[in-house]
Design a protein around this motif. Structure first.
Motif, PDB file in Angstrom:
ATOM      1  N   TYR A  82     -16.453   3.479 -19.032  1.00 27.00           N
ATOM      2  CA  TYR A  82     -15.998   2.457 -19.979  1.00 27.00           C
ATOM      3  C   TYR A  82     -15.119   3.173 -21.015  1.00 27.00           C
ATOM      4  O   TYR A  82     -15.549   4.150 -21.624  1.00 27.00           O
ATOM      5  CB  TYR A  82     -17.210   1.815 -20.655  1.00 27.00           C
ATOM      6  N   CYS A 132     -12.665  -5.247 -25.550  1.00 26.31           N
ATOM      7  CA  CYS A 132     -13.925  -5.782 -25.015  1.00 26.31           C
ATOM      8  C   CYS A 132     -14.321  -7.032 -25.792  1.00 26.31           C
ATOM      9  O   CYS A 132     -14.517  -6.983 -27.005  1.00 26.31           O
ATOM     10  CB  CYS A 132     -15.029  -4.739 -25.103  1.00 26.31           C
ATOM     11  N   ILE A 133     -14.464  -8.139 -25.069  1.00 24.25           N
ATOM     12  CA  ILE A 133     -14.828  -9.395 -25.749  1.00 24.25           C
ATOM     13  C   ILE A 133     -16.337  -9.620 -25.711  1.00 24.25           C
ATOM     14  O   ILE A 133     -16.820 -10.707 -26.001  1.00 24.25           O
ATOM     15  CB  ILE A 133     -14.088 -10.609 -25.124  1.00 24.25           C
ATOM     16  N   ASP A 134     -17.054  -8.594 -25.322  1.00 27.28           N
ATOM     17  CA  ASP A 134     -18.522  -8.626 -25.323  1.00 27.28           C
ATOM     18  C   ASP A 134     -19.078  -9.805 -24.518  1.00 27.28           C
ATOM     19  O   ASP A 134     -20.071 -10.414 -24.912  1.00 27.28           O
ATOM     20  CB  ASP A 134     -19.034  -8.691 -26.780  1.00 27.28           C
ATOM     21  N   CYS A 136     -20.009  -7.369 -17.247  1.00 18.58           N
ATOM     22  CA  CYS A 136     -20.214  -6.067 -16.597  1.00 18.58           C
ATOM     23  C   CYS A 136     -21.706  -5.748 -16.476  1.00 18.58           C
ATOM     24  O   CYS A 136     -22.135  -5.076 -15.535  1.00 18.58           O
ATOM     25  CB  CYS A 136     -19.485  -4.961 -17.355  1.00 18.58           C
ATOM     26  N   ARG A 176     -21.284   0.376 -20.999  1.00 17.86           N
ATOM     27  CA  ARG A 176     -20.646   0.655 -22.292  1.00 17.86           C
ATOM     28  C   ARG A 176     -21.492   1.613 -23.131  1.00 17.86           C
ATOM     29  O   ARG A 176     -21.021   2.146 -24.133  1.00 17.86           O
ATOM     30  CB  ARG A 176     -20.415  -0.653 -23.052  1.00 17.86           C
ATOM     31  N   VAL A 181     -12.118 -10.281 -16.036  1.00 20.66           N
ATOM     32  CA  VAL A 181     -12.072 -10.777 -17.423  1.00 20.66           C
ATOM     33  C   VAL A 181     -10.725 -10.415 -18.052  1.00 20.66           C
ATOM     34  O   VAL A 181     -10.073 -11.251 -18.684  1.00 20.66           O
ATOM     35  CB  VAL A 181     -13.239 -10.166 -18.245  1.00 20.66           C
ATOM     36  N   MET A 182     -10.295  -9.173 -17.838  1.00 16.17           N
ATOM     37  CA  MET A 182      -9.024  -8.728 -18.427  1.00 16.17           C
ATOM     38  C   MET A 182      -7.855  -9.535 -17.862  1.00 16.17           C
ATOM     39  O   MET A 182      -6.904  -9.860 -18.563  1.00 16.17           O
ATOM     40  CB  MET A 182      -8.795  -7.234 -18.139  1.00 16.17           C
ATOM     41  N   LEU A 185     -10.299  -1.480 -18.291  1.00 17.05           N
ATOM     42  CA  LEU A 185     -11.143  -1.176 -19.457  1.00 17.05           C
ATOM     43  C   LEU A 185     -12.385  -0.411 -18.984  1.00 17.05           C
ATOM     44  O   LEU A 185     -12.854   0.507 -19.624  1.00 17.05           O
ATOM     45  CB  LEU A 185     -11.526  -2.485 -20.167  1.00 17.05           C
TER      46      LEU A 185
HETATM   47  S1  SF4 Z   1     -16.870  -7.199 -18.774  1.00 16.52           S
HETATM   48 FE1  SF4 Z   1     -15.353  -6.068 -19.926  1.00 16.52          FE
HETATM   49  S2  SF4 Z   1     -14.948  -7.403 -21.645  1.00 16.52           S
HETATM   50 FE2  SF4 Z   1     -16.843  -8.143 -20.778  1.00 16.52          FE
HETATM   51  S3  SF4 Z   1     -18.451  -7.053 -21.890  1.00 16.52           S
HETATM   52 FE3  SF4 Z   1     -17.981  -5.825 -20.119  1.00 16.52          FE
HETATM   53  S4  SF4 Z   1     -16.480  -4.357 -20.844  1.00 16.52           S
HETATM   54 FE4  SF4 Z   1     -16.517  -6.017 -22.336  1.00 16.52          FE
END
Ligand code: SF4
Ligand code: SF4
Length: 506
Positions: free
Chosen positions: A255, A280-282, A286, A297, A317-318, A327
């Motif tokens: 990450y 990262c939109i939390d 993932c 993360r 997501v991205m 990411l």
């Molecule tokens: S999938 Fe990507 S954007 Fe969503 S929580 Fe995990 S790292 Fe963050």
């Protein structure tokens, strides 16, 4: 060596964990949190399924493949013939005394695992391990019957209705069927598959076959259906060992916190427009797709099997956010540091990164062992000879005055077809042989036949005239030659022997 976080040993008071009350100790045992991995699509998911289907096809089809070895020989391509103590792999036949080939294969597999781990981390665990492949299969069944993550959680929390009982019954029924077929396929490797199948289902198979299927089936059902990530995290020693093979150039699932942090949901971003949030939109996707239920993360963790499903999840997501993918990505620690320091724009990892002193050493050892085994396999003897001298009596004086010694010469024909052999005396001036069961006058050589895959023990009587006895112990040799169809020597084995005699007369 790359530092790996053992999240399993975290205690209250560790970074990121709740602070303990005074004198309080963390629990020694943490009850299992059930994990509901979410379905994900993407490059790595497709790769994982492709490999899983290939491995399962090899395993389930393997015992049904045939290989013609000639009349009287088993025609199963892969067969562990315990009754005759033989292992067949297509054109290769391994005898018990050649078990070192199996040991060599295990060594090759071990070093191969070192090579893969030093290059791409726990790729074995994430893509090829039996536990991973069968757990994926069991999870697929679970999703087909109960639905995806949210539906499974809802079903778990729902009261026991007829619908829930039917779904649960169906799921466990299919799991048990897969577990049974997995275990049943295993026993097919130990006998002619069509015969074993017939005997098994007509109740004529030996009891050990039923026990093996019951035990292996139960293990498959428990490991892939119920224990899943617990096997990888607690039972398998490999995560603890792999740290020694991983270095800062090894590809691992990473990450990129320098890009993702500070993380913030859409709501956070609206609430705090002054904060320069990372990518990262939390959303937690993932974490939800992770088969071991960890949050990548938090950094590298022992529980991460490097399946890369979190990469697929985050990339999707991205993509929706219109941001660059990666990411979470495969990256080495070195590349991660360069990216974080702005020395690199994106993960640039080519085949050159795989060529390092560590991987060169592993590949060299692997190649030497493989080359040695191949050479030995290509040039190995298909003839084995053993000579035992009668000890009691050591010699006999015949009425003719000649001295006679008796030997047992055991000739093993390791080829599948019958072969002609020639036995001859080397040295021992004046010596003659007579062989029990071969009705020919004494001579210095004889020919005889040995059936395919069989040993023949010859009782050989060697006589030497008294006048030619020069010592009490005279060394000589039996030369045994395997003859081809044209009568030419195809293989030869020489065994030293001693002729015992009374002291020579002076
Ligand atoms: S999938 Fe990507 S954007 Fe969503 S929580 Fe995990 S790292 Fe963050
Ligand atoms: S963290 Fe990512 S790579 Fe590691 S096990 Fe979970 S999903 Fe797989």
């Amino acid at each position: 060596m790359v530092e790996v976080v053992d999240t399993l040993k975290r205690q209250p008071g560790d970074a990121g964990e709740p602070q303990p009350q005074s004198g309080e100790r963390g629990p020694l045992y943490e009850a299992r949190r059930k994990i509901y991995p979410m379905r994900v699509q993407g490059t790595y998911r497709r790769l994982k399924w492709s490999l899983a289907w290939i491995f399962m096809a090899i395993y389930f089809i393997g015992p049904w493949l045939r290989w013609d070895r000639g009349p009287g020989a088993p025609d199963q391509a892969i067969l562990v013939d315990l009754a005759n103590r033989r292992f067949y792999f297509f054109f290769i036949e391994i005898w018990p005394q050649e078990f070192y080939y199996v040991a060599g294969l295990l060594i090759l597999a071990g070093i191969g695992l070192f090579i893969a781990t030093s290059m791409v981390g726990r790729a074995w665990c994430g893509y090829a391990c039996w536990q991973t492949v069968w757990t994926d299969l069991f999870m697929m069944v679970e999703r087909k019957v109960e639905g995806d993550r949210n539906a499974q959680i809802r079903l778990d929390n729902a009261p026991w209705t007829a619908g829930k009982i039917i779904k649960r019954g169906l799921k466990h029924g299919i799991w048990l069927l897969i577990a049974f077929w997995t275990a049943f396929t295993f026993i097919l490797y130990f006998g002619n598959a069509p015969d074993v199948t017939y005997w098994f289902f007509t109740g004529q198979a030996p009891s050990v076959a039923y026990w093996t299927v019951a035990i292996m089936g139960a293990i498959t059902y428990m490991f892939a259906g119920h224990m899943r990530e617990q096997v990888c995290i607690y039972m398998c020693p490999w995560p603890r060992i792999q740290g020694a093979m991983v270095d800062e150039d090894t590809l691992i699932v990473t990450y990129h916190d320098w890009r993702g942090e500070p993380r913030g949901s859409k709501r956070d971003r609206k609430k705090h427009p002054e904060i320069a949030y990372g990518d990262c939109i939390d959303c937690g996707k993932c974490v939800h797709v992770c088969p071991t239920g960890i949050d990548i993360r938090d950094g590298q963790q022992l529980a991460c099997i490097t399946c890369a499903l979190c990469i697929d999840a985050c990339n999707s997501v991205m993509e929706k956010l219109g941001k660059p993918q990666g990411l979470i990505s495969y990256s080495s620690v070195k590349a991660y540091n360069d990216l974080a320091a702005g020395k690199m724009k994106q993960v640039d990892f080519g085949w050159r990164n795989f060529i390092r002193p560590r991987t060169i050493v592993y590949i060299t050892i692997w190649s030497l062992v493989a080359a040695g085994m191949l050479f030995h396999l290509a040039t190995r003897d298909r003839l084995q000879v053993n000579v035992i001298h009668d000890r009691n009596p050591m010699f006999v004086r015949l009425s003719t005055g000649e001295i006679r010694n008796a030997y047992t010469v055991r000739v093993l024909n390791m080829q599948l077809e019958p072969r002609q052999f020639r036995i001859a005396l080397e040295g021992l001036e004046g010596g003659r042989m007579r062989i029990l069961g071969i009705d020919k006058p004494p001579a210095r050589e004889f020919t005889f036949e040995v059936k395919g895959n069989k040993a023949r023990a010859l009782r050989v009587f060697v006589t030497v005239p008294q006048q030619q006895i020069t010592q009490q112990r005279m060394e000589f040799a039996f030369r045994i030659e395997a003859l081809d169809d044209a009568g030419k020597v195809a293989e030869m084995s020489r065994r030293k022997a001693v002729f015992e005699a009374p002291p020579p007369k002076r």
